[in-house]
Design a protein around this motif. Structure first.
Motif, PDB file in Angstrom:
ATOM      1  N   TRP A 108      36.300  29.090  46.078  1.00 55.01           N
ATOM      2  CA  TRP A 108      35.678  29.736  47.236  1.00 55.01           C
ATOM      3  C   TRP A 108      35.098  31.095  46.879  1.00 55.01           C
ATOM      4  O   TRP A 108      34.149  31.566  47.524  1.00 55.01           O
ATOM      5  N   LYS A 109      35.626  31.727  45.850  1.00 53.24           N
ATOM      6  CA  LYS A 109      35.132  33.053  45.461  1.00 53.24           C
ATOM      7  C   LYS A 109      33.716  32.996  44.899  1.00 53.24           C
ATOM      8  O   LYS A 109      33.047  34.028  44.793  1.00 53.24           O
ATOM      9  N   SER A 110      33.254  31.804  44.542  1.00 49.43           N
ATOM     10  CA  SER A 110      31.899  31.657  44.020  1.00 49.43           C
ATOM     11  C   SER A 110      30.841  31.678  45.116  1.00 49.43           C
ATOM     12  O   SER A 110      29.656  31.797  44.834  1.00 49.43           O
ATOM     13  N   TYR A 111      31.275  31.522  46.357  1.00 50.87           N
ATOM     14  CA  TYR A 111      30.338  31.370  47.472  1.00 50.87           C
ATOM     15  C   TYR A 111      30.217  32.683  48.239  1.00 50.87           C
ATOM     16  O   TYR A 111      31.216  33.237  48.702  1.00 50.87           O
ATOM     17  N   ARG A 112      28.992  33.145  48.379  1.00 48.01           N
ATOM     18  CA  ARG A 112      28.752  34.453  48.993  1.00 48.01           C
ATOM     19  C   ARG A 112      28.405  34.371  50.470  1.00 48.01           C
ATOM     20  O   ARG A 112      28.577  35.351  51.187  1.00 48.01           O
ATOM     21  N   ARG A 113      27.883  33.256  50.910  1.00 45.19           N
ATOM     22  CA  ARG A 113      27.469  33.110  52.297  1.00 45.19           C
ATOM     23  C   ARG A 113      28.324  32.047  52.968  1.00 45.19           C
ATOM     24  O   ARG A 113      28.484  30.949  52.437  1.00 45.19           O
ATOM     25  N   TRP A 114      28.802  32.402  54.176  1.00 50.07           N
ATOM     26  CA  TRP A 114      29.717  31.516  54.898  1.00 50.07           C
ATOM     27  C   TRP A 114      29.297  31.372  56.351  1.00 50.07           C
ATOM     28  O   TRP A 114      28.775  32.314  56.959  1.00 50.07           O
ATOM     29  N   GLY A 115      29.570  30.210  56.896  1.00 48.07           N
ATOM     30  CA  GLY A 115      29.421  30.012  58.327  1.00 48.07           C
ATOM     31  C   GLY A 115      30.646  30.530  59.060  1.00 48.07           C
ATOM     32  O   GLY A 115      31.603  31.000  58.446  1.00 48.07           O
ATOM     33  N   GLN A 116      30.633  30.405  60.375  1.00 49.75           N
ATOM     34  CA  GLN A 116      31.717  30.944  61.200  1.00 49.75           C
ATOM     35  C   GLN A 116      32.894  29.971  61.297  1.00 49.75           C
ATOM     36  O   GLN A 116      33.987  30.363  61.730  1.00 49.75           O
TER      37      GLN A 116
END
Length: 124
Positions: A108-116
């Protein structure tokens, strides 16, 4: 890029749900998209990922054969079809984006953009 999930809800064990993730921005094809989930009191857990051009998918062992992820470039959407749901699948589900790489990441640390996030509850 911004991400918005939808499609969560309450379902009985053995049922199905389809989550959607709308990805805004002009560079949809440059992002790998992944699904994570977080159960009550648990850490974020990788569920599935699809590569930027849709040619590769990856799944957690716990969902293989039950969940399928796909993307629609024309609509800039990513989907997570969840079948044979079980109570242990209960969690908040998030879609997340990262710049396309040689392989999709399960971290998960590789992902910079997240939904709610969208809540999925499976009753027994």
């Amino acid at each position: 890029v911004q991400l918005v999930e939808s499609g969560g809800g309450l379902v009985q064990a053995g049922g199905s749900l389809r989550l959607s993730c709308v990805v805004s921005g002009r560079t949809f094809s440059r992002y790998d998209i992944a699904w994570f989930r977080r159960g009550s009191g648990e850490d974020r857990q990788f569920v599935a990922a699809v590569s930027a051009m849709g040619g590769r998918t990856q799944y957690a062992d716990s969902v293989k054969g039950r969940f399928t992820t796909s993307r629609d470039s024309a609509e800039k959407m990513v989907f997570l079809q969840m079948n044979s749901l079980q109570p242990e699948d209960t969690a908040v589900y998030y879609c997340a984006a990262t710049a396309a790489g040689l392989r999709t990441s399960t971290n998960w640390k590789s992902y910079r953009r997240w939904g709610q996030g969208t809540q999925v509850t499976v009753s027994s």
